[in-house]
Design a protein around this motif. Structure first.
Motif, PDB file in Angstrom:
ATOM      1  N   VAL A 173      65.126  16.401  59.520  1.00  0.00           N
ATOM      2  CA  VAL A 173      64.764  14.996  59.659  1.00  0.00           C
ATOM      3  C   VAL A 173      64.027  14.728  60.964  1.00  0.00           C
ATOM      4  O   VAL A 173      62.874  14.306  60.968  1.00  0.00           O
ATOM      5  CB  VAL A 173      66.015  14.091  59.549  1.00  0.00           C
ATOM      6  N   ALA A 174      64.678  14.947  62.105  1.00  0.00           N
ATOM      7  CA  ALA A 174      64.101  14.542  63.385  1.00  0.00           C
ATOM      8  C   ALA A 174      62.802  15.285  63.687  1.00  0.00           C
ATOM      9  O   ALA A 174      61.798  14.666  64.071  1.00  0.00           O
ATOM     10  CB  ALA A 174      65.116  14.769  64.503  1.00  0.00           C
ATOM     11  N   GLU A 175      62.794  16.602  63.521  1.00  0.00           N
ATOM     12  CA  GLU A 175      61.582  17.366  63.865  1.00  0.00           C
ATOM     13  C   GLU A 175      60.412  17.049  62.944  1.00  0.00           C
ATOM     14  O   GLU A 175      59.299  16.772  63.427  1.00  0.00           O
ATOM     15  CB  GLU A 175      61.908  18.858  63.891  1.00  0.00           C
ATOM     16  N   PHE A 182      66.020  11.753  69.106  1.00  0.00           N
ATOM     17  CA  PHE A 182      67.193  11.787  68.233  1.00  0.00           C
ATOM     18  C   PHE A 182      68.168  12.878  68.665  1.00  0.00           C
ATOM     19  O   PHE A 182      67.774  13.975  69.052  1.00  0.00           O
ATOM     20  CB  PHE A 182      66.773  12.034  66.779  1.00  0.00           C
ATOM     21  N   ALA A 183      69.449  12.574  68.557  1.00  0.00           N
ATOM     22  CA  ALA A 183      70.512  13.552  68.799  1.00  0.00           C
ATOM     23  C   ALA A 183      71.713  13.162  67.951  1.00  0.00           C
ATOM     24  O   ALA A 183      71.787  12.053  67.422  1.00  0.00           O
ATOM     25  CB  ALA A 183      70.888  13.614  70.277  1.00  0.00           C
ATOM     26  N   PHE A 184      72.651  14.092  67.842  1.00  0.00           N
ATOM     27  CA  PHE A 184      73.831  13.881  67.005  1.00  0.00           C
ATOM     28  C   PHE A 184      75.041  14.439  67.729  1.00  0.00           C
ATOM     29  O   PHE A 184      75.058  15.605  68.132  1.00  0.00           O
ATOM     30  CB  PHE A 184      73.636  14.590  65.661  1.00  0.00           C
ATOM     31  N   ALA A 222      64.629   3.235  70.060  1.00  0.00           N
ATOM     32  CA  ALA A 222      64.211   2.250  69.058  1.00  0.00           C
ATOM     33  C   ALA A 222      62.952   2.723  68.341  1.00  0.00           C
ATOM     34  O   ALA A 222      62.813   2.529  67.119  1.00  0.00           O
ATOM     35  CB  ALA A 222      63.982   0.894  69.724  1.00  0.00           C
ATOM     36  N   GLY A 223      62.051   3.365  69.059  1.00  0.00           N
ATOM     37  CA  GLY A 223      60.857   3.898  68.412  1.00  0.00           C
ATOM     38  C   GLY A 223      61.181   4.944  67.369  1.00  0.00           C
ATOM     39  O   GLY A 223      60.577   4.979  66.286  1.00  0.00           O
ATOM     40  N   ASP A 224      62.145   5.817  67.674  1.00  0.00           N
ATOM     41  CA  ASP A 224      62.580   6.812  66.688  1.00  0.00           C
ATOM     42  C   ASP A 224      63.070   6.143  65.411  1.00  0.00           C
ATOM     43  O   ASP A 224      62.760   6.572  64.302  1.00  0.00           O
ATOM     44  CB  ASP A 224      63.730   7.661  67.253  1.00  0.00           C
ATOM     45  N   VAL A 225      63.878   5.087  65.571  1.00  0.00           N
ATOM     46  CA  VAL A 225      64.463   4.424  64.406  1.00  0.00           C
ATOM     47  C   VAL A 225      63.385   3.742  63.576  1.00  0.00           C
ATOM     48  O   VAL A 225      63.389   3.809  62.333  1.00  0.00           O
ATOM     49  CB  VAL A 225      65.542   3.416  64.854  1.00  0.00           C
TER      50      VAL A 225
END
Length: 452
Positions: A173-175, A182-184, A222-225
């Motif tokens: 997803v993130a890449e 993004f992190a988890f 916020a940009g990632d989302v």
């Protein structure tokens, strides 16, 4: 202001006013158009004590916005032939085995639940989710928002792929979507700076672990989302992307539905709006996608109090999407209805991991109910009904279990009247974090019989 967003010329003033009025430390805002970020701004303090300002590069906790990421990973696994969304899960269940699709839609039969631990050594919390992993009704029935269900999705996804969920979210997803922040996990590892989480009265939260990370352990800017909201459908087969927005109504006849990790609004003209919000200790997040307009919006704040988030969302959608239904901000809330419980007394027990706990109720005049729990003195409290429940109440009573004594000092009941008896669940929880930190929300089956 970018082309097409001229109506947001007052955004800076609006956000600064909202922070001043609510006391929220900071808010970060982003808008994507097409599949590109066209606005990213941040206001206030990411770390009040250190005097570190929030910037568009600051990562925030996502809380339940994480569910949209977990849902996307499950759909990607289905497209790759690794996971069948409609196959019953392996394992033992109190009712029928749910499917991944049912769990993603919050229709797996599991109740509401969360647990948060703030142990300084970073070790897992003392509450074991397995003690509450019990379906309280059959799957594919009524909607019930459940973190347990999303953790079950993660269990199935990890078994099908042989990979840990955090690795899947980064690599699948993130890449591919270019989500650099993004992190988890329980803390953000960097390199992006992260916002400190705060109680409504300004106390900093320590690192928080939860027993259901698939439902709430994401971090992002916020940009990632905003980019995730706009770009994620492009990773899926067309039929799967459509299934994400195939959303049975949350409430019968209601305007909002819940699909595969998205709250969905369909207007009479066929336009669609999808969203997901998030809230936990020190987190208030919102993701909105408007495919008909080619726009998405993200608003992230670092306070438990959602007032700042809601006000900024209202400002943005008032300009960009007047059709946005404010019910997206609290889609599973049920308004109170007048109590219509007949006069009488009921007694029975609460089934807890530590054994049965005696409980007795008496319906009193003026909408009051007397509650006797274990050997505690009885209390009379206001009670109400709702669309789903004939009786619901909150009392300042301590459920006498080891888990509830940790940080869940309030007691709640959600019961239906059936054949003269009352059945449903008893809840141990902490009612907010104006004192201390947000505590676990623990459901327990409950059954009471009519007396006399």
């Amino acid at each position: 202001m970018p082309n097409g967003l001229g109506g947001l010329d007052g955004l800076d003033e609006a956000c600064e006013r909202v922070l001043a009025e609510t006391g929220c430390p900071s808010v970060s805002v982003a808008v994507a158009a097409g599949e590109e970020l066209v606005l990213a701004r941040a206001y206030g303090w990411a770390d009040v004590a250190a005097g570190r300002p929030a910037t568009p590069g600051t990562a925030y906790g996502l809380a339940s916005v994480t569910k949209a990421f977990t849902g996307l990973a499950a759909c990607l696994a289905a497209d790759r032939g690794l996971l069948d969304l409609d196959a019953p899960l392996a394992g033992e269940f109190a009712h029928a085995a749910p499917t991944v699709r049912q769990l993603l839609r919050h229709r797996g039969g599991f109740p509401g639940y969360y647990d948060f631990s703030y142990r300084p050594d970073g070790a897992p919390g003392p509450i074991d989710l397995a003690r509450y992993r019990r379906q309280l009704h059959a799957p594919d029935g009524e909607f019930e928002y459940s973190n347990i269900g999303y953790q079950e999705v993660a269990r199935a996804l990890e078994a099908a792929t042989g990979r840990e969920l955090g690795a899947l979210l980064r690599e699948w997803v993130a890449e591919p979507l270019g989500l650099a922040g993004f992190a988890f996990g329980p803390v953000h590892p960097g390199p992006a700076p992260a916002a400190v989480r705060y109680t409504p009265d300004g106390r900093a939260y320590p690192p928080c672990r939860e027993g259901h990370p698939a439902a709430g352990a994401g971090w992002a800017t916020a940009g990632d989302v905003a980019l995730f909201a706009r770009r994620s459908a492009g990773l899926l087969a067309p039929g799967t992307a459509a299934a994400v927005l195939d959303a049975p109504a949350i409430a019968p006849g209601g305007k909002l539905g819940y699909g595969l990790g998205r709250v969905v609004q369909r207007a009479a003209d066929g336009s669609v709006c999808s969203s997901h919000g998030g809230g936990m200790g020190g987190v208030a997040a919102m993701m909105i996608d408007l495919p008909g307009r080619g726009l998405s919006v993200a608003v992230l704040a670092n306070s438990t109090d959602k007032s700042a988030r809601n006000a900024v969302v209202a400002h943005l959608t008032g300009v960009l999407a007047p059709e946005f239904d404010p019910a997206h901000l609290a889609p599973v809330d049920e308004p109170d209805l007048p109590l219509a419980l007949p006069a009488g007394r009921w007694s029975g027990e609460v089934a807890t991991p530590d054994g049965a706990v005696p409980l007795a109720l008496a319906a009193l005049p003026d909408g009051l109910v007397e509650v006797r729990l274990a050997d505690l003195p009885p209390v009379a409290v206001p009670a109400a009904a709702s669309r789903r429940w004939d009786l619901r109440l909150i009392a300042e009573l301590q459920l006498p279990t080891a888990d509830a004594r940790l940080n869940s000092p309030a007691f709640g009941l959600q019961l239906r009247l059936q054949d003269g008896g009352l059945t449903g669940r008893a809840l141990a929880f902490k009612n907010g974090d104006r004192e201390g930190f947000l505590g676990p929300y623990l459901p327990h089956p409950c059954e009471l019989r009519r007396r006399g």
